[in-house]
Design an enzyme around this catalytic site. Structure first.
Site, PDB file in Angstrom:
ATOM      1  N   CYS A  22       0.874  -1.176   0.000  1.00  0.00           N
ATOM      2  CA  CYS A  22       0.000   0.000   0.000  1.00  0.00           C
ATOM      3  C   CYS A  22       0.909   1.224   0.000  1.00  0.00           C
ATOM      4  O   CYS A  22       0.987   1.952   0.990  1.00  0.00           O
ATOM      5  CB  CYS A  22      -0.924   0.001   1.205  1.00  0.00           C
ATOM      6  N   ALA A  23       1.595   1.439  -1.094  1.00  0.00           N
ATOM      7  CA  ALA A  23       2.724   2.379  -1.145  1.00  0.00           C
ATOM      8  C   ALA A  23       2.315   3.835  -0.999  1.00  0.00           C
ATOM      9  O   ALA A  23       3.080   4.645  -0.469  1.00  0.00           O
ATOM     10  CB  ALA A  23       3.498   2.181  -2.446  1.00  0.00           C
ATOM     11  N   CYS A  61      -1.245   3.849  11.112  1.00  0.00           N
ATOM     12  CA  CYS A  61      -0.992   5.059  11.892  1.00  0.00           C
ATOM     13  C   CYS A  61      -2.243   5.355  12.726  1.00  0.00           C
ATOM     14  O   CYS A  61      -2.748   6.467  12.756  1.00  0.00           O
ATOM     15  CB  CYS A  61      -0.615   6.240  11.000  1.00  0.00           C
TER      16      CYS A  61
END
Length: 535
Positions: A237-238, A361
């Protein structure tokens, strides 16, 4: 500061309060449409609207006449100036009209005693309940308040082009104020930190690709992946590729690095950053979803697979305060399903003995520990590795347990979570306690007509090939090969047979030697050592 500037900040805030798109996107559009604003004016607008978003629930309380009073952007900006920035009414009175002055006195006099904890934390009730259940009231309030501050400017040094000390020296040399405004990040060995958010995009170190803007937490995550030279690595998931580029630098521009994402726009941004980076081992590919057919041919190929999964982003509220107002419980439920599916698909890309790294995150267990535990329960071919031990191997002393868990109030980074899984290699042979190998001796048999009786040597090693070969053609793993089959040998001229006396003539000597060789029943062949040909 002018009345017009306060008005423009209020207009911008009113647009953001719709919460229908990211705040940074709308703010960038606003500045493009108002190019007449100078640097200071832009800074005031950005600081005021982001300041309000960070403390929106508190400011809504002090500006509301009653519980159901709708938010007024003009009042909120005024309240931010008075209650958060600590400005005095006397100082800002020249910039206010009569109605605004009346609002200012009301806001300043509003009591904040006995405010609910969720209001003090400046989060919605559902999120507060989640935080309290996970961390307890005291730590939950501490975490939430740490998000009220703006984040520092963290830089990652591109070690392909420079060292941290070199970049730091250049920044210090440019500092004309005489104060050191840049420090080394405490955990990341390639990070620098600036207390003030500067416009770094036009700096020569940035344009030349020596630095990238990246939170220290993201830098630590790249080290947790621990990519090595020559490996095959995937960033599943760049996004815009911040972690991808960091991993490429750790690989020293060797091996193969793949960047996958469903957004062609984000991959285009990665392409621009790639040009500055100096990396040549990166292959970016747009995919339709985690189940894109083009991924099938790559199953079981990767040494490392990073899944920095889409999440609520609640660990980045210092940078993106609008997320705590935009996210809902329904969004969280949908994201957890997506996270589990993406992780399961990425597991198929991992080779036996390879590692799969899952990260978010987010601050919530729903997106972190629960996803990791669920994955292990359904994938017995994977095991959990200790994150602290992996970081220690990278010379990073940061122990948060088996999982990597970063929190703003503890580590001064964005909130991060990561788990490292290793795919068990079921086909790998078990390690033997003794590396020694037993070799059966082989004795060559001579023709039956003139079969000599051969005295066996004390130790006989197995010949690699049971046929007469030249010494240079012997293929074996041992240093020396002992052949028991007689090889043609040269007899010394001084050989004196026992059955006759010395004969002076050379021709006679040769005949006697041949005669004795035929008559003797037992001939002792000379054992010859032939050194193995070096590979």
């Amino acid at each position: 500061m002018t009345p017009n500037l306060i008005r423009q900040a209020s207009v911008m805030l009113s647009n953001l309060l719709e919460f229908n798109s990211p705040a940074d996107v709308k703010l960038s559009e606003f500045f493009r449409n108002n190019r007449d604003l100078g640097t200071k004016e832009r800074a005031f607008v950005a600081e005021s609207v982001y300041g309000v978003l960070r403390r929106l629930r508190f400011l809504s309380t002090v500006t509301a006449n009653d519980e159901n009073d709708p938010d007024d952007a003009r009042k909120l900006v005024l309240a931010w100036m008075l209650r958060i920035q600590g400005m005095s009414i006397q100082k800002i009175t020249p910039m206010l009209n009569e109605q605004q002055i009346e609002w200012a006195h009301t806001i300043k006099a509003k009591s904040t005693e006995n405010m609910p904890l969720a209001v003090q934390a400046d989060v919605r009730d559902w999120l507060w309940d989640k935080l309290v259940a996970q961390y307890g009231e005291i730590e939950a309030l501490t975490i939430a308040r740490s998000m009220h501050e703006s984040a520092t400017l963290d830089l990652r040094v591109n070690t392909i082009k420079a060292t941290r000390d070199e970049v730091m020296a250049k920044f210090i040399a440019e500092n004309t104020s005489g104060e050191t405004n840049i420090t080394k990040t405490p955990y990341s060995p390639i990070g620098l930190r600036m207390p003030l958010r500067l416009n770094i995009s036009r700096h020569v170190l940035f344009t030349e690709g020596q630095i990238e803007v990246q939170d220290e937490g993201s830098q630590i995550l790249a080290h947790l992946v621990a990519p090595k030279r020559g490996m095959m690595v995937a960033d599943f998931c760049a996004g815009a590729g911040g972690k991808t580029l960091a991993m490429g630098a750790l690989m020293r521009n060797t091996g193969r690095l793949y960047a996958f994402d469903i957004s062609a726009k984000r991959l285009h941004s990665l392409g621009q950053r790639l040009k500055r980076s100096g990396l040549s081992n990166l292959n970016a590919q747009s995919i339709s979803s985690e189940n894109d057919p083009k991924l099938k041919r790559l199953n079981g190929k990767f040494d490392r697979v990073l899944v920095d999964a889409p999440c609520t982003g609640l660990g980045t509220l210092r940078r993106n305060p609008d997320l705590k107002w935009r996210q809902t419980p329904q969004d969280l439920a949908e994201l957890t399903v997506k996270q589990a599916n993406i992780l399961a698909r990425a597991a198929k890309l991992t080779k036996a003995g390879g590692r799969l790294i899952y990260s978010t995150c987010s601050l919530l267990k729903d997106e972190n520990e629960q996803i990791a535990e669920g994955f292990l329960a359904t994938h017995p071919d994977f095991k959990l590795l200790n994150a602290a031990e992996i970081l220690r191997q990278q010379q990073i002393e940061l122990d948060t347990g088996s999982y990597l868990k970063l929190l703003p109030h503890l580590h001064n980074t964005d909130g991060f979570f990561a788990a490292v899984f290793e795919k068990i290699d079921a086909t790998a042979p078990e390690k033997k306690t003794s590396p020694s190998v037993t070799i059966e001796p082989v004795i060559a048999v001579a023709p039956p007509v003139a079969e000599p009786k051969i005295k066996k040597p004390a130790t006989v090693k197995k010949a690699a090939v049971q046929k007469k070969v030249k010494p240079a053609e012997v293929d074996t793993v041992t240093d020396d090969v002992v052949l028991t089959e007689p090889l043609p040998i040269k007899t010394k001229e001084s050989v004196k047979p026992k059955t006759t006396k010395a004969v002076k003539e050379k021709v006679v000597k040769e005949k006697v030697v041949k005669a004795v060789a035929i008559k003797e029943k037992v001939a002792k062949p000379k054992v010859v050592k032939v050194k193995a040909a070096k590979e």
